[in-house]
Design a protein around this motif. Structure first.
Motif, PDB file in Angstrom:
ATOM      1  N   ILE A   2       0.807  -1.311   0.135  1.00 30.26           N
ATOM      2  CA  ILE A   2      -0.010   0.041   0.233  1.00 30.26           C
ATOM      3  C   ILE A   2       0.949   1.183   0.042  1.00 30.26           C
ATOM      4  N   ILE A   3       0.799   1.927  -1.066  1.00 30.22           N
ATOM      5  CA  ILE A   3       1.887   3.094  -1.202  1.00 30.22           C
ATOM      6  C   ILE A   3       1.105   4.419  -0.817  1.00 30.22           C
ATOM      7  N   THR A   4       1.580   5.096   0.103  1.00 26.82           N
ATOM      8  CA  THR A   4       1.090   6.283   0.842  1.00 26.82           C
ATOM      9  C   THR A   4       1.895   7.477   0.220  1.00 26.82           C
ATOM     10  N   THR A   5       1.568   8.494   0.728  1.00 29.42           N
ATOM     11  CA  THR A   5       2.237   9.678   0.072  1.00 29.42           C
ATOM     12  C   THR A   5       3.502   9.748   0.455  1.00 29.42           C
ATOM     13  N   LYS A   6       4.570   9.902  -0.408  1.00 31.82           N
ATOM     14  CA  LYS A   6       5.906   9.539  -0.394  1.00 31.82           C
ATOM     15  C   LYS A   6       6.480  10.606   0.643  1.00 31.82           C
ATOM     16  N   TYR A   7       7.607  10.228   1.236  1.00 32.85           N
ATOM     17  CA  TYR A   7       8.503  11.039   2.079  1.00 32.85           C
ATOM     18  C   TYR A   7       7.806  11.649   3.456  1.00 32.85           C
ATOM     19  N   HIS A   8       6.779  10.929   3.742  1.00 32.19           N
ATOM     20  CA  HIS A   8       5.888  11.616   4.812  1.00 32.19           C
ATOM     21  C   HIS A   8       6.015  10.479   6.057  1.00 32.19           C
ATOM     22  N   ALA A   9       6.886  10.643   7.008  1.00 31.19           N
ATOM     23  CA  ALA A   9       6.922  10.047   8.078  1.00 31.19           C
ATOM     24  C   ALA A   9       5.998   9.466   8.924  1.00 31.19           C
ATOM     25  N   GLU A  10       4.730  10.500   8.705  1.00 29.53           N
ATOM     26  CA  GLU A  10       3.629  10.379   9.599  1.00 29.53           C
ATOM     27  C   GLU A  10       2.771   9.087   9.399  1.00 29.53           C
ATOM     28  N   PHE A  11       3.002   8.624   7.945  1.00 31.79           N
ATOM     29  CA  PHE A  11       2.196   7.611   7.766  1.00 31.79           C
ATOM     30  C   PHE A  11       2.867   6.107   8.238  1.00 31.79           C
ATOM     31  N   ALA A  12       3.900   6.140   8.619  1.00 30.87           N
ATOM     32  CA  ALA A  12       4.459   4.989   9.200  1.00 30.87           C
ATOM     33  C   ALA A  12       3.626   4.632  10.368  1.00 30.87           C
ATOM     34  N   GLY A  13       2.915   5.479  10.950  1.00 26.98           N
ATOM     35  CA  GLY A  13       2.071   5.071  12.268  1.00 26.98           C
ATOM     36  C   GLY A  13       2.419   5.300  13.431  1.00 26.98           C
ATOM     37  N   GLU A  14       1.646   6.219  14.230  1.00 29.40           N
ATOM     38  CA  GLU A  14       2.003   6.297  15.568  1.00 29.40           C
ATOM     39  C   GLU A  14       3.282   7.175  15.980  1.00 29.40           C
ATOM     40  N   GLY A  15       3.622   7.827  15.094  1.00 26.34           N
ATOM     41  CA  GLY A  15       4.817   8.538  15.318  1.00 26.34           C
ATOM     42  C   GLY A  15       6.168   7.773  15.390  1.00 26.34           C
ATOM     43  N   ILE A  16       6.342   6.599  14.972  1.00 24.61           N
ATOM     44  CA  ILE A  16       7.467   6.028  15.118  1.00 24.61           C
ATOM     45  C   ILE A  16       8.712   6.366  14.593  1.00 24.61           C
ATOM     46  N   GLU A  17       8.769   7.251  13.408  1.00 24.22           N
ATOM     47  CA  GLU A  17       9.681   7.840  12.871  1.00 24.22           C
ATOM     48  C   GLU A  17      10.222   9.102  13.627  1.00 24.22           C
ATOM     49  N   TYR A  18       9.364   9.605  14.554  1.00 23.94           N
ATOM     50  CA  TYR A  18       9.935  10.514  15.618  1.00 23.94           C
ATOM     51  C   TYR A  18      10.546  10.096  16.392  1.00 23.94           C
ATOM     52  N   THR A  19      10.276   8.986  16.997  1.00 26.10           N
ATOM     53  CA  THR A  19      10.883   8.349  18.158  1.00 26.10           C
ATOM     54  C   THR A  19      12.230   7.677  17.912  1.00 26.10           C
ATOM     55  N   TRP A  20      12.379   7.347  16.630  1.00 24.20           N
ATOM     56  CA  TRP A  20      13.716   6.633  16.331  1.00 24.20           C
ATOM     57  C   TRP A  20      14.326   7.986  15.876  1.00 24.20           C
ATOM     58  N   GLY A  21      13.905   8.968  15.236  1.00 27.17           N
ATOM     59  CA  GLY A  21      14.753  10.095  15.264  1.00 27.17           C
ATOM     60  C   GLY A  21      15.260  10.753  16.573  1.00 27.17           C
ATOM     61  N   LEU A  22      14.838  10.759  17.649  1.00 33.32           N
ATOM     62  CA  LEU A  22      14.960  10.976  19.072  1.00 33.32           C
ATOM     63  C   LEU A  22      16.108  10.343  19.457  1.00 33.32           C
ATOM     64  N   SER A  23      15.853   8.948  19.351  1.00 38.97           N
ATOM     65  CA  SER A  23      16.689   7.791  19.752  1.00 38.97           C
ATOM     66  C   SER A  23      18.111   8.073  19.113  1.00 38.97           C
ATOM     67  N   LYS A  24      18.084   8.156  17.880  1.00 43.03           N
ATOM     68  CA  LYS A  24      19.293   8.418  16.800  1.00 43.03           C
ATOM     69  C   LYS A  24      19.814   9.711  17.388  1.00 43.03           C
ATOM     70  N   LEU A  25      19.110  10.539  17.789  1.00 47.32           N
ATOM     71  CA  LEU A  25      19.696  12.212  18.178  1.00 47.32           C
ATOM     72  C   LEU A  25      20.633  11.612  19.569  1.00 47.32           C
ATOM     73  N   HIS A  26      20.038  11.124  20.541  1.00 47.51           N
ATOM     74  CA  HIS A  26      20.747  10.657  21.890  1.00 47.51           C
ATOM     75  C   HIS A  26      22.113   9.904  21.383  1.00 47.51           C
ATOM     76  N   PHE A  27      21.849   8.898  20.527  1.00 50.82           N
ATOM     77  CA  PHE A  27      23.022   7.992  20.183  1.00 50.82           C
ATOM     78  C   PHE A  27      24.051   8.665  19.741  1.00 50.82           C
ATOM     79  N   ARG A  28      23.885   9.734  18.634  1.00 53.27           N
ATOM     80  CA  ARG A  28      24.931  10.683  18.384  1.00 53.27           C
ATOM     81  C   ARG A  28      25.550  11.522  19.025  1.00 53.27           C
ATOM     82  N   ARG A  29      24.966  11.715  20.038  1.00 48.93           N
ATOM     83  CA  ARG A  29      25.975  12.780  21.002  1.00 48.93           C
ATOM     84  C   ARG A  29      27.030  11.903  22.130  1.00 48.93           C
TER      85      ARG A  29
END
Length: 178
Positions: free
Chosen positions: A103-130
């Motif tokens: 099921i192809i959704t709107t491209k390049y929009h992390a919001e469609f991954a569901g329940e904000g998972i892309e945002y949580t991964w982004g926050l985790s990666k931010l901490h990891f890189r520090r």
């Protein structure tokens, strides 16, 4: 010869009887080989544009009221090519061979991954890189750091709920626009 002025070189050529006028022995004619085609050229080759009315075609052709003229708007013509409309992506093709559906959704929009998972991964990666490289140099220390970055201390319930709320608000906005 290298440290002489142009006048000295001209005088030297005159003295030796060398012609100073440059004569071109080969002429390069630029063609279309290796060049990109434009929208108009593609439309002409497929029979969707009339070369006799070339001046009427625009990328987005509009009338005096600002309404799009579908017969002269190149983007509109290309979007309606049957092979462009019905073409499946490589992912869709592979999924169909495997007996499932992509099921192809709107491209390049992390919001469609569901329940904000892309945002949580982004926050985790931010901490990891520090953290410095020394804390990532062995497999054991690397795994410990990853566990720490995805732990409830960093990804608290409030943070996850906030990310989920943000994702849902985008999904609602996209659904309204459909």
């Amino acid at each position: 010869l290298m440290k002489r002025t142009v006048k000295h070189l001209h005088d030297y050529c005159d003295k030796l009887g060398i012609e100073k006028k440059k004569t071109v022995t080969t002429k390069t004619t630029k063609g279309w080989w290796g060049q990109n085609k434009g929208l108009y050229q593609v439309c002409v080759e497929r029979g969707w544009a009339n070369p006799e009315e070339k001046h009427k075609y625009k990328v987005i052709a509009t009338d005096t009221n600002g309404d799009i003229l579908p017969d002269y708007s190149l983007l509109h013509l290309v979007e309606n090519f049957p092979d462009f409309k019905n073409e499946t992506s490589q992912l869709e093709h592979i999924c169909s061979k495997l007996g499932c559906e992509a099921i192809i959704t709107t491209k390049y929009h992390a919001e469609f991954a569901g329940e904000g998972i892309e945002y949580t991964w982004g926050l985790s990666k931010l901490h990891f890189r520090r953290y410095p490289l020394e804390q990532k140099d062995s497999k054991l220390r690397f795994h410990e750091l990853v566990r720490k970055c995805i732990s409830p201390e960093i990804l608290t319930k409030d943070v996850v709920r906030r990310f989920s709320r943000r994702a849902r608000s985008y999904m609602i906005a996209y659904r309204i626009l459909e």
